[in-house]
Scaffold this active site. Structure first.
Site, PDB file in Angstrom:
ATOM      1  N   ASP A  98     -17.815   5.620   1.071  1.00 15.42           N
ATOM      2  CA  ASP A  98     -16.766   6.552   1.452  1.00 15.42           C
ATOM      3  C   ASP A  98     -17.337   7.969   1.414  1.00 15.42           C
ATOM      4  O   ASP A  98     -17.962   8.351   0.429  1.00 15.42           O
ATOM      5  CB  ASP A  98     -15.594   6.434   0.465  1.00 15.42           C
ATOM      6  CG  ASP A  98     -14.255   6.461   1.163  1.00 15.42           C
ATOM      7  OD1 ASP A  98     -13.997   7.451   1.861  1.00 15.42           O
ATOM      8  OD2 ASP A  98     -13.467   5.505   0.994  1.00 15.42           O
ATOM      9  N   ASP A 200     -13.358  10.119   5.128  1.00 12.93           N
ATOM     10  CA  ASP A 200     -11.999  10.445   4.708  1.00 12.93           C
ATOM     11  C   ASP A 200     -11.426  11.619   5.523  1.00 12.93           C
ATOM     12  O   ASP A 200     -12.082  12.658   5.655  1.00 12.93           O
ATOM     13  CB  ASP A 200     -12.061  10.834   3.223  1.00 12.93           C
ATOM     14  CG  ASP A 200     -10.708  10.893   2.565  1.00 12.93           C
ATOM     15  OD1 ASP A 200     -10.077   9.839   2.417  1.00 12.93           O
ATOM     16  OD2 ASP A 200     -10.278  12.009   2.189  1.00 12.93           O
ATOM     17  N   GLU A 257     -11.533   8.232   9.314  1.00 15.30           N
ATOM     18  CA  GLU A 257     -10.089   8.134   9.061  1.00 15.30           C
ATOM     19  C   GLU A 257      -9.404   9.340   9.695  1.00 15.30           C
ATOM     20  O   GLU A 257      -9.774  10.482   9.409  1.00 15.30           O
ATOM     21  CB  GLU A 257      -9.818   8.118   7.556  1.00 15.30           C
ATOM     22  CG  GLU A 257      -8.363   7.808   7.259  1.00 15.30           C
ATOM     23  CD  GLU A 257      -7.837   8.427   5.973  1.00 15.30           C
ATOM     24  OE1 GLU A 257      -6.856   7.920   5.447  1.00 15.30           O
ATOM     25  OE2 GLU A 257      -8.410   9.432   5.495  1.00 15.30           O
ATOM     26  N   HIS A 330      -5.974   0.843   0.896  1.00 19.84           N
ATOM     27  CA  HIS A 330      -5.497   1.292  -0.414  1.00 19.84           C
ATOM     28  C   HIS A 330      -4.367   2.312  -0.328  1.00 19.84           C
ATOM     29  O   HIS A 330      -3.828   2.716  -1.358  1.00 19.84           O
ATOM     30  CB  HIS A 330      -6.670   1.881  -1.197  1.00 19.84           C
ATOM     31  CG  HIS A 330      -7.222   3.110  -0.528  1.00 19.84           C
ATOM     32  ND1 HIS A 330      -7.889   3.077   0.682  1.00 19.84           N
ATOM     33  CD2 HIS A 330      -7.160   4.415  -0.870  1.00 19.84           C
ATOM     34  CE1 HIS A 330      -8.214   4.296   1.046  1.00 19.84           C
ATOM     35  NE2 HIS A 330      -7.789   5.137   0.113  1.00 19.84           N
ATOM     36  N   ASP A 331      -4.040   2.778   0.881  1.00 20.21           N
ATOM     37  CA  ASP A 331      -2.958   3.750   1.045  1.00 20.21           C
ATOM     38  C   ASP A 331      -1.695   3.121   1.615  1.00 20.21           C
ATOM     39  O   ASP A 331      -0.667   3.799   1.724  1.00 20.21           O
ATOM     40  CB  ASP A 331      -3.379   4.864   2.017  1.00 20.21           C
ATOM     41  CG  ASP A 331      -4.504   5.728   1.463  1.00 20.21           C
ATOM     42  OD1 ASP A 331      -4.573   5.887   0.234  1.00 20.21           O
ATOM     43  OD2 ASP A 331      -5.300   6.232   2.272  1.00 20.21           O
TER      44      ASP A 331
HETATM   45  C1  NOJ Z   1      -7.184   9.471   2.526  1.00 21.98           C
HETATM   46  C2  NOJ Z   1      -7.484   8.517   1.429  1.00 21.98           C
HETATM   47  O1  NOJ Z   1      -7.540   7.225   1.952  1.00 21.98           O
HETATM   48  C3  NOJ Z   1      -6.415   8.699   0.376  1.00 21.98           C
HETATM   49  O2  NOJ Z   1      -6.436   7.697  -0.595  1.00 21.98           O
HETATM   50  C4  NOJ Z   1      -6.590  10.073  -0.210  1.00 21.98           C
HETATM   51  O3  NOJ Z   1      -5.527  10.329  -1.095  1.00 21.98           O
HETATM   52  C5  NOJ Z   1      -6.613  11.150   0.864  1.00 21.98           C
HETATM   53  N1  NOJ Z   1      -7.360  10.796   2.027  1.00 21.98           N
HETATM   54  C6  NOJ Z   1      -7.204  12.412   0.320  1.00 21.98           C
HETATM   55  O4  NOJ Z   1      -8.574  12.230   0.093  1.00 21.98           O
END
Ligand code: NOJ
Length: 560
Positions: A98, A200, A257, A330-331
């Site tokens: 990551d 990210d 992302e 994970h989000d």
């Molecule tokens: C996206 C990540 O997947 C998430 O878990 C994180 O809180 C935010 N970006 C900030 O880094």
């Protein structure tokens, strides 16, 4: 269309904190991951995406990095990490790390320096602005975790920008020295032998000059500034520079992302000749159950919206770019709980969703536990939750006058902690994740849903994933075939056709517990057919022009 290993891969995401604990401190770690590599090999995946394992004060579980070049003590040491990479490569798998470079932790040495004085050499690594005349924040932007996106710094009498928590100050990509430091850091990891990066919120790194106010909605104190920081003016210059200076020198994969990205923008990011990224994570299909007031405003999925959204992405990127395929990470709450049935038809539902996704064009991602049919969790009280976003939103919704019951209903449906409960390995205490006290509670359904049970049952969700992954490796049509939606207006069935050379793949998914009739469109002709996968016991049928589907049934036919 160029062939590439990352187009043929299936990626498995590990959220290390919740994967496997080897030393009984209740927190997953690197040695824990190593102990489960054979399990992943058996599943058939070939690439692992590891969520952040760098040094971090864990305000946002590692997405707030205080040192890019060292490993979080709770997870192990650099020696453990090197062993992990070696063990992954020894099994002919790859590792992508990551890359979190929109922001650092406020405990990163650069920020510790930057906040001390306006003259500090690191000062310009971050984004500072003077207060307005009345002392208030420089603009009205909201942080993505709630509240203002600005935090006042006593030492220098001004504000710094943080699009996430105040412990995650945004980096200033306009500073060339900062960019070079990041490229050097990336090379450092690539030279250690990693196989790529997941980046990210990488479409947030370029902000519009002047940081204009966002449009304030009635009754709100802060506005979204996303229009001014998503796909900003220099984003493509930065990514092309990163490609030129770093990525082009290695045989690696990249996935960016990108909240809010459109298919047209995604083509710019992923078209091969532009030399930016291999693919992006878009969010359209995981926002279809958001009401008009956003994520916490619950709305059931309308299947038609899902068809429209996924088909738009499949068609738009077609041969021009490349898609990532995911329902979980994970989000996100568990797709099985939000888009299908996690009760009576849990197993069929899990297999159906997997079929829909894994037969599409793009690179599929499996998030830990998805292959077991893990579900959302419903902790009784807010004190059981750990996620910074969830804890903040709880306070915010209370201030807005929501009842406890309404708030918890939204949290049960949408909290990121739904995906972060420990991996369910067995029916042993704490699901076999730890012999200590887990940092977040285990989902109480672990006695039924766990890897040990799955591995002992040939009809399990696990073996169905294994089969879909194997099919992808054996049939080029699944990787490279064109996509076309059929039965566009059917209210219960999502079906599509993939075409490659003289072959076609027919994918049929029933999204509900009724028994709708499937009717093959008349213009689809074929000589032979073969049932490649199905989530019910299905006889090879002589005639597939019309048949009735079982609840949440999925079938895949290869037509010739
Ligand atoms: C996206 C990540 O997947 C998430 O878990 C994180 O809180 C935010 N970006 C900030 O880094």
């Amino acid at each position: 269309m160029q062939k590439a290993w990352w187009k043929e891969s299936v990626v498995y995401q590990i959220y290390p904190r919740s994967f496997m604990d080897s030393n009984a401190d209740g927190i997953g770690d690197i040695q824990g991951i190593i102990s489960k590599l054979d399990y992943l090999k058996e599943l058939g995946i070939d690439t692992i995406w590891l969520s952040p394992v760098y040094e971090s004060p864990n305000d946002d579980n590692g997405y707030d990095i205080s040192n890019y070049l060292s490993i979080m003590k709770e997870f192990g040491s650099m020696k453990d990490w090197e062993e992990l990479l070696m063990e992954i490569h020894r099994r002919d798998m790859r590792l992508i790390m990551d890359l979190v470079v929109n922001h650092t932790s406020d405990e990163h040495e650069w920020f510790i320096q930057a906040k001390t004085s306006k003259e500090n050499p690191y000062r310009d690594y971050y984004i500072w602005r003077d207060p307005k005349e009345d002392g208030s924040e420089p603009n009205n932007w909201a942080s993505n975790f709630g509240g203002s996106a600005w935090e006042f710094n006593e030492e220098t009498g001004d504000y710094y920008l943080h699009l996430f928590s105040k412990k995650q100050p945004d980096l200033n990509w306009e500073n060339k020295k900062l960019r070079e430091e990041i490229y050097t850091m990336m090379k450092w990891w690539l030279d250690k032998g990693i196989d790529g990066f997941r980046m990210d919120v990488i479409n947030f790194i370029s902000k519009v000059e002047g940081l204009p106010d966002g449009e304030l909605k009635p009754g709100k104190q802060y506005a979204s500034g996303s229009k001014y920081y998503r796909t900003g003016p220099f984003i493509h210059d930065y990514l092309q520079e990163m490609h030129r200076n770093v990525l082009s020198h290695y045989d690696v994969m990249t996935v960016g992302e990108m909240p809010g990205v459109t298919p047209e923008q995604a083509i710019d990011y992923t078209a091969e000749e532009r030399n930016e990224l291999n693919m992006v994570f878009q969010f359209e299909h995981v926002g279809l159950d958001n009401g008009p007031n956003g994520k916490w405003d619950l709305k059931p999925l309308n299947l038609h919206d899902l068809k429209k959204s996924l088909s738009r992405w499949q068609e738009a990127l077609g041969d021009k770019g490349w898609n990532s395929l995911y329902f979980n990470n994970h989000d996100q709450p568990r797709a099985l709980s939000r888009y299908a049935d996690d009760g009576r038809y849990r197993i069929q539902s899990a297999k159906m969703l997997a079929t829909l996704l894994h037969m599409m064009k793009g690179t599929p991602y499996v998030y830990q536990g998805e292959e077991l049919g893990m579900t959302n969790v419903a902790f009784e009280t807010i004190t059981d939750y750990r996620d910074i976003e969830t804890l903040r939103v709880y306070e915010e919704l209370r201030n807005l006058g929501w009842t406890e019951e309404m708030i918890m209903m939204s949290i049960h449906a949408k909290s990121r902690d739904n995906a972060r409960t420990p991996m369910q390995w067995s029916a042993d205490e704490n699901a076999g994740f730890t012999t200590g006290t887990p940092w977040i509670n285990v989902n109480p359904n672990y006695q039924k849903i766990n890897a040990e049970n799955e591995l002992n049952n040939p009809e399990s969700v696990f073996y169905y994933y294994q089969k879909l992954i194997r099919l992808r490796k054996q049939n080029e049509i699944i990787v490279y075939g064109d996509y076309k939606l059929i039965l566009e207006y059917h209210p219960e069935i999502y079906a599509y056709i993939r075409t490659y050379q003289d072959k076609r793949l027919l994918v049929i998914c029933n999204f509900y517990e009724n028994n709708p009739a499937f009717e093959l469109p008349r213009d689809i002709h074929f000589m032979t057919k073969q049932l490649l996968a199905s989530n019910y016991e299905t006889e090879e049928q002589s005639d597939i022009s019309r048949f009735t589907l079982q609840p949440y049934e999925a079938r895949v036919y290869l037509l010739n």
